[in-house]
Write a protein that holds these residues in place. Structure first.
Motif, PDB file in Angstrom:
ATOM      1  N   MET A 115       0.817  -1.205   0.000  1.00  0.00           N
ATOM      2  CA  MET A 115       0.000   0.000   0.000  1.00  0.00           C
ATOM      3  C   MET A 115       0.856   1.262   0.000  1.00  0.00           C
ATOM      4  O   MET A 115       0.582   2.204  -0.749  1.00  0.00           O
ATOM      5  N   GLU A 116       1.893   1.291   0.826  1.00  0.00           N
ATOM      6  CA  GLU A 116       2.703   2.501   0.917  1.00  0.00           C
ATOM      7  C   GLU A 116       3.447   2.767  -0.390  1.00  0.00           C
ATOM      8  O   GLU A 116       3.488   3.902  -0.867  1.00  0.00           O
ATOM      9  N   VAL A 117       4.029   1.729  -0.971  1.00  0.00           N
ATOM     10  CA  VAL A 117       4.729   1.906  -2.243  1.00  0.00           C
ATOM     11  C   VAL A 117       3.739   2.306  -3.325  1.00  0.00           C
ATOM     12  O   VAL A 117       4.017   3.189  -4.149  1.00  0.00           O
ATOM     13  N   GLY A 118       2.546   1.681  -3.324  1.00  0.00           N
ATOM     14  CA  GLY A 118       1.536   2.020  -4.319  1.00  0.00           C
ATOM     15  C   GLY A 118       1.091   3.471  -4.223  1.00  0.00           C
ATOM     16  O   GLY A 118       0.968   4.160  -5.245  1.00  0.00           O
ATOM     17  N   VAL A 119       0.848   3.936  -2.997  1.00  0.00           N
ATOM     18  CA  VAL A 119       0.443   5.328  -2.807  1.00  0.00           C
ATOM     19  C   VAL A 119       1.534   6.271  -3.294  1.00  0.00           C
ATOM     20  O   VAL A 119       1.258   7.281  -3.960  1.00  0.00           O
TER      21      VAL A 119
END
Length: 247
Positions: A115-119
Motif C-alpha cells: 500500500m505505501e509503495v503504491g500510494v
C-alpha cells in the motif's frame, strides 16, 4: 428503467443460502450498472417475487448491504444504491484480516509495504512539485519531535503518522486513501512498538533520516527506488528490513 431490465432476466433462487444469494444478486446487478449509484432498487415485495424468496430474506440481505455501505434506506422513498465510498465498506475486510491467524505479522507487513509503495507511485505520477514540497511541513514536525531531548514517544509517533497521512492525501484517490488508512490502523501496534524501540535505543535521528529519504525519493520522482526506500523505514526489533540505504 435499469431496475426493470434486471427484473426481466433473473432465475429464481432455490438454494438453501438464500440470504447470500440475494446479496449476490444485488451486488452483481450494481456492478453491472443495472442499479446505478443513487438509484432506487426494487421494493422488498418486488425482489421477493423476482427471486422466489421470502420478504424476510430480502430484508436481511438489504440490512447486510446497508451495514456494508452499499445500500442506504431513505424513508419513505425506499432503498437506494449509495452514491459514494463509505468507510463501512472496509469493515468486512478488517474483520477478515483480524480473524486470519496464519502468518498475520508477515502478511500485514507485506500489505503495508504494497500500500505505501503504491500510494507513493500515485504521488510521483499525479502530484505537482509544489504539492510534494508541502511534505516538508510534516517532515519538519517529525524532525523537531525526534530531536527533542529526550524525544517523547507519543509526539514522535503522531508526527510519523501524520507524515504518512500527508503522503496518502497527496495521492488524491479516495478509495486508496481509505484502504491505506485501514492498513495503518491494523499495523498501529507494530508501528508504535517500532518507534518505541528506536527511541529507547537512542536512534531517533536514524528514524527521522529514514523518513527524509522517503521525501527525497518523492521529490526526485525516483520510482525505481521506492521499494528499497520504504523497506529502509521498517524497523523490526531495531533493524531495518533494508539497511544498505545511504543516509
Amino acid at each position: 428503467m435499469a431496475g426493470r431490465k434486471a427484473l426481466e432476466s433473473v432465475t429464481k433462487i432455490n438454494n438453501t443460502s438464500v440470504v447470500q444469494q440475494t446479496i449476490d444478486y444485488l451486488t452483481g446487478a450494481i456492478m453491472r450498472r443495472e442499479y446505478v449509484p443513487g438509484s432506487r432498487i426494487p421494493t422488498e415485495m418486488e425482489l421477493a417475487d423476482l427471486l422466489g424468496v421470502s420478504r424476510n430474506t430480502v430484508r436481511e440481505a438489504v440490512k447486510i448491504l446497508v451495514f456494508m455501505g452499499v445500500l442506504e434506506i431513505r424513508r419513505p422513498e425506499g432503498t437506494f444504491v449509495c452514491s459514494g465510498f463509505s468507510d463501512s465498506l472496509i469493515d468486512p475486510m478488517i474483520y477478515g484480516i483480524i480473524l486470519n491467524q496464519d502468518d498475520s505479522f508477515d502478511s500485514l507487513m507485506e500489505l503495508r509495504e504494497m500500500m505505501e509503495v503504491g500510494v507513493m507511485h500515485i504521488v510521483i505520477t499525479k502530484a505537482t512539485d509544489e504539492a510534494i514540497e508541502t511534505l516538508r511541513g510534516p517532515l519538519s514536525t517529525l524532525m523537531t519531535a525526534c530531536m527533542a531531548d529526550p524525544p517523547d514517544l507519543e509526539t514522535v509517533f503522531h508526527a510519523d503518522d501524520q507524515f504518512h497521512q500527508a503522503i496518502n492525501d497527496l495521492g488524491g484517490n479516495q478509495m486508496v486513501t481509505k484502504i491505506s488508512n485501514m492498513v495503518r490502523a491494523l499495523t498501529y501496534s507494530m508501528r508504535h512498538d517500532s518507534v518505541e524501540h528506536m527511541l529507547g535505543t537512542g536512534r531517533a535521528d536514524e528514524l527521522y533520516r529514514a523518513h527524509e529519504r522517503i521525501f527525497m525519493a518523492l521529490k526526485e520522482r525516483n520510482a525505481e527506488n521506492l521499494n528499497h526506500v520504504v523497506r529502509s523505514t521498517y524497523f523490526v526489533n531495531g533493524q531495518a528490513l533494508d539497511e544498505d540505504t545511504a543516509p
